[in-house]
Scaffold this motif. Sequence first.
Motif, short mmCIF file in Angstrom:
data_model
loop_
_atom_site.label_atom_id
_atom_site.label_comp_id
_atom_site.label_asym_id
_atom_site.label_seq_id
_atom_site.Cartn_x
_atom_site.Cartn_y
_atom_site.Cartn_z
N PHE A 284 2.63 -0.13 -28.51
CA PHE A 284 2.03 1.16 -28.90
C PHE A 284 2.98 2.33 -28.63
N TYR A 285 4.29 2.05 -28.80
CA TYR A 285 5.28 3.05 -28.37
C TYR A 285 5.18 4.37 -29.15
N GLN A 286 4.76 4.31 -30.43
CA GLN A 286 4.71 5.56 -31.20
C GLN A 286 3.64 6.49 -30.62
N LYS A 287 2.47 5.89 -30.34
CA LYS A 287 1.37 6.66 -29.75
C LYS A 287 1.80 7.20 -28.38
N ARG A 288 2.47 6.35 -27.60
CA ARG A 288 2.95 6.74 -26.27
C ARG A 288 3.90 7.94 -26.38
N ASN A 289 4.85 7.87 -27.30
CA ASN A 289 5.83 8.96 -27.40
C ASN A 289 5.17 10.28 -27.80
N ILE A 290 4.20 10.21 -28.71
CA ILE A 290 3.51 11.45 -29.13
C ILE A 290 2.77 12.05 -27.92
N GLU A 291 2.10 11.18 -27.18
CA GLU A 291 1.29 11.66 -26.05
C GLU A 291 2.17 12.27 -24.95
N ILE A 292 3.25 11.60 -24.60
CA ILE A 292 4.08 12.15 -23.51
C ILE A 292 4.86 13.38 -24.00
N TYR A 293 5.15 13.41 -25.29
CA TYR A 293 5.82 14.61 -25.83
C TYR A 293 4.87 15.81 -25.75
N ARG A 294 3.56 15.58 -26.00
CA ARG A 294 2.58 16.67 -25.88
C ARG A 294 2.57 17.20 -24.44
N ALA A 295 2.69 16.31 -23.48
CA ALA A 295 2.75 16.75 -22.08
C ALA A 295 4.00 17.61 -21.87
N MET A 296 5.08 17.23 -22.49
CA MET A 296 6.32 18.01 -22.35
C MET A 296 6.19 19.37 -23.05
N GLU A 297 5.48 19.40 -24.17
CA GLU A 297 5.23 20.69 -24.84
C GLU A 297 4.44 21.63 -23.92
N LYS A 298 3.47 21.06 -23.22
CA LYS A 298 2.66 21.86 -22.28
C LYS A 298 3.56 22.40 -21.16
N LEU A 299 4.43 21.53 -20.60
CA LEU A 299 5.34 21.97 -19.53
C LEU A 299 6.30 23.05 -20.04
N TYR A 300 6.70 22.91 -21.29
CA TYR A 300 7.60 23.90 -21.92
C TYR A 300 6.88 25.24 -22.04
N LYS A 301 5.65 25.21 -22.51
CA LYS A 301 4.89 26.47 -22.68
C LYS A 301 4.60 27.12 -21.33
N ASP A 302 4.46 26.29 -20.30
CA ASP A 302 4.22 26.82 -18.95
C ASP A 302 5.50 27.28 -18.26
N GLY A 303 6.64 27.14 -18.91
CA GLY A 303 7.92 27.58 -18.33
C GLY A 303 8.50 26.63 -17.31
N LYS A 304 7.96 25.42 -17.23
CA LYS A 304 8.46 24.45 -16.25
C LYS A 304 9.70 23.70 -16.76
N ILE A 305 9.84 23.66 -18.07
CA ILE A 305 11.07 23.09 -18.66
C ILE A 305 11.55 24.07 -19.74
N LYS A 306 12.86 24.26 -19.79
CA LYS A 306 13.41 25.25 -20.74
C LYS A 306 13.78 24.62 -22.07
N ALA A 307 13.87 23.29 -22.08
CA ALA A 307 14.17 22.58 -23.34
C ALA A 307 13.61 21.16 -23.25
#
Length: 279
Positions: free
Chosen positions: A116-139
């Motif tokens: 289920f790697y495609q679903k996994r990648n989408i889900e963890i990428y969404r978590a990274m988008e949230k961290l990005y919007k919160d300023g916790k990651i710059k890229a």
Amino acid sequence: MDLKLNNGVNIPCIGFGTWKMNDYEIAVESVKSAILCGYRHIDTASIYGNEDAVGEAIKQSHIARDKLFITTKLWNTACSYEEAIEAFNKSLEKLKLDYVDLYLIHWPAPKDCRSFYQKRNIEIYRAMEKLYKDGKIKAIGVSNFLKHHLEELSSQIEIPIMVNQIEFHPYYYDEETIAYCQKHNIVLEAYSPLGRGQVLNDPIIKRIANKYNKTPAQICIRYAIDNEIIPLPKSITIERIKSNHEVFDFQLTAKDIQEIKNLSHDHGKIGSHPDMADF
Ligand code: A2P
């Protein structure tokens, strides 16, 4: 010298690699030496087991945080949104930082989530988008992603992928992935830019090194830079750490670059294949 990511963030065009640097003292000393020698970009990962040492070296270096570019990576065991956030927070704590400059998905299709790697990648990428919007990651970026992984993920996300870190050295040139990333404004980073040391005795690399009065390692590092791919050489030897950074007083000719690239026809990948890795 910096490159610019597709969100406007600057990224130093050479980074210090830390894979296999899992002895705490050696890792602290090596990263401190690298910073002293002028590296401003450090690449680690939670699986390297040295985020705490990297954090300690950063602290001891007394360099202003905004002058450093720190990357870490999400390991394969995180397969859901919550697990990704949790893993990130652990990394941040070990690094003793408030944010990281770049956070990467380490592998696209880990063994335990391959079905289920495609679903996994989408889900963890969404978590990274949230961290990005919160300023916790710059890229936000990925690592070991082939063209099909990039295509599958890109169509499902809001914030474009900024970086892909791949194996790259004179013996391995992944034409399809490199062309795709360059076309889609995804900055490439090279891990194992020295081919884990295996390229350094190559007679053609040695001949080119003699011509420029440089070491074979400096030729490999410059080869990545001249391909606009950010090299991440690693070393625990102070003289090598220093000389691997002394690559800004020369440039390879187009002919040399082509001759080095031709070496890849007779050799190949050293590391694991992203769709078949046993981890
Ligand atoms: P060491 O850490 O003992 O100095 P790569 O970055 O392609 O994975 O290659 C890393 C390997 O190359 C390490 O074994 C490192 O050894 C070695 N290495 C790094 N820089 C140099 C250099 N300038 N000359 C020779 N070997 C090097």
